[in-house]
Design a protein around this motif. Sequence first.
Motif, PDB file in Angstrom:
ATOM      1  N   LEU A 231      -6.392  -7.515  10.234  1.00  0.00           N
ATOM      2  CA  LEU A 231      -5.009  -7.145   9.946  1.00  0.00           C
ATOM      3  C   LEU A 231      -4.138  -8.051  10.810  1.00  0.00           C
ATOM      4  N   ALA A 232      -3.584  -9.107  10.199  1.00  0.00           N
ATOM      5  CA  ALA A 232      -2.811 -10.104  10.949  1.00  0.00           C
ATOM      6  C   ALA A 232      -1.417  -9.608  11.278  1.00  0.00           C
ATOM      7  N   ASP A 233      -0.822  -8.828  10.357  1.00  0.00           N
ATOM      8  CA  ASP A 233       0.523  -8.301  10.561  1.00  0.00           C
ATOM      9  C   ASP A 233       0.765  -7.208   9.533  1.00  0.00           C
ATOM     10  N   TYR A 234       1.799  -6.430   9.745  1.00  0.00           N
ATOM     11  CA  TYR A 234       2.146  -5.382   8.785  1.00  0.00           C
ATOM     12  C   TYR A 234       3.600  -4.996   8.952  1.00  0.00           C
ATOM     13  N   GLN A 235       4.141  -4.369   7.901  1.00  0.00           N
ATOM     14  CA  GLN A 235       5.519  -3.878   7.925  1.00  0.00           C
ATOM     15  C   GLN A 235       5.511  -2.446   7.415  1.00  0.00           C
ATOM     16  N   THR A 236       6.198  -1.562   8.121  1.00  0.00           N
ATOM     17  CA  THR A 236       6.298  -0.163   7.722  1.00  0.00           C
ATOM     18  C   THR A 236       7.679   0.108   7.134  1.00  0.00           C
TER      19      THR A 236
ATOM     20  N   GLU B 125       6.853 -10.120   0.182  1.00  0.00           N
ATOM     21  CA  GLU B 125       7.171 -11.492   0.577  1.00  0.00           C
ATOM     22  C   GLU B 125       6.341 -11.892   1.792  1.00  0.00           C
ATOM     23  N   TYR B 126       6.391 -13.186   2.118  1.00  0.00           N
ATOM     24  CA  TYR B 126       5.707 -13.682   3.320  1.00  0.00           C
ATOM     25  C   TYR B 126       6.334 -13.053   4.559  1.00  0.00           C
TER      26      TYR B 126
ATOM     27  N   VAL C 148       0.840  -1.196   0.000  1.00  0.00           N
ATOM     28  CA  VAL C 148       0.000   0.000   0.000  1.00  0.00           C
ATOM     29  C   VAL C 148       0.875   1.245   0.000  1.00  0.00           C
ATOM     30  N   HIS C 149       0.605   2.145  -0.940  1.00  0.00           N
ATOM     31  CA  HIS C 149       1.285   3.449  -0.977  1.00  0.00           C
ATOM     32  C   HIS C 149       0.582   4.351   0.029  1.00  0.00           C
ATOM     33  N   VAL C 150       1.347   4.925   0.961  1.00  0.00           N
ATOM     34  CA  VAL C 150       0.755   5.766   2.006  1.00  0.00           C
ATOM     35  C   VAL C 150       1.249   7.210   1.926  1.00  0.00           C
ATOM     36  N   GLY C 151       1.798   7.588   0.779  1.00  0.00           N
ATOM     37  CA  GLY C 151       2.219   8.972   0.576  1.00  0.00           C
ATOM     38  C   GLY C 151       3.718   9.102   0.389  1.00  0.00           C
ATOM     39  N   GLY C 152       4.108  10.067  -0.433  1.00  0.00           N
ATOM     40  CA  GLY C 152       5.532  10.302  -0.694  1.00  0.00           C
ATOM     41  C   GLY C 152       6.187   9.055  -1.242  1.00  0.00           C
ATOM     42  N   ASP C 153       7.322   8.686  -0.645  1.00  0.00           N
ATOM     43  CA  ASP C 153       8.029   7.471  -1.047  1.00  0.00           C
ATOM     44  C   ASP C 153       7.751   6.323  -0.085  1.00  0.00           C
ATOM     45  N   GLU C 154       6.729   6.470   0.763  1.00  0.00           N
ATOM     46  CA  GLU C 154       6.479   5.497   1.828  1.00  0.00           C
ATOM     47  C   GLU C 154       5.399   4.485   1.446  1.00  0.00           C
ATOM     48  N   TYR C 155       5.708   3.233   1.766  1.00  0.00           N
ATOM     49  CA  TYR C 155       4.779   2.129   1.523  1.00  0.00           C
ATOM     50  C   TYR C 155       4.689   1.292   2.787  1.00  0.00           C
ATOM     51  N   VAL C 156       3.594   0.579   2.945  1.00  0.00           N
ATOM     52  CA  VAL C 156       3.463  -0.418   4.004  1.00  0.00           C
ATOM     53  C   VAL C 156       3.050  -1.726   3.352  1.00  0.00           C
ATOM     54  N   HIS C 157       3.427  -2.820   3.980  1.00  0.00           N
ATOM     55  CA  HIS C 157       2.997  -4.138   3.535  1.00  0.00           C
ATOM     56  C   HIS C 157       2.016  -4.658   4.581  1.00  0.00           C
ATOM     57  N   LEU C 158       0.872  -5.113   4.128  1.00  0.00           N
ATOM     58  CA  LEU C 158      -0.166  -5.634   5.015  1.00  0.00           C
ATOM     59  C   LEU C 158      -0.326  -7.134   4.800  1.00  0.00           C
TER      60      LEU C 158
END
Length: 98
Positions: free
Chosen positions: A82-87, A96-97, A57-67
């Motif tokens: 939402l089981a887990d996420y990475q910022t 990736e997993y 997911v693109h969350v603005g600027g150059d920042e993404y999160v993985h859900l």
Amino acid sequence: MMRGGLKPSKAATAETQQIADQVKCQLEEKENRQFPVFEAVECRTQVVAGTNHFIKVHVGGDEYVHLRVFQSLPHENKPLTLADYQTNKTKDDELEYF
């Protein structure tokens, strides 16, 4: 595709965006911040006892999160989780997993 394996990445669809939107408030609560931009751009799925949706997911600027969003089996009638996420991800980070 064998059960449990992660399917190849593909471009996000309207359905992917709907899944991401349904867990956006869970992420905002965990991160204690708002995401005015929240655009699903890529996804992968994994069939387990339900489905894990891995979404970039693109969350603005150059920042993404993985859900990682868990969707239970239809007969269980449970909401998406939402089981887990990475910022601190970038556009080029592999989905990736985790």
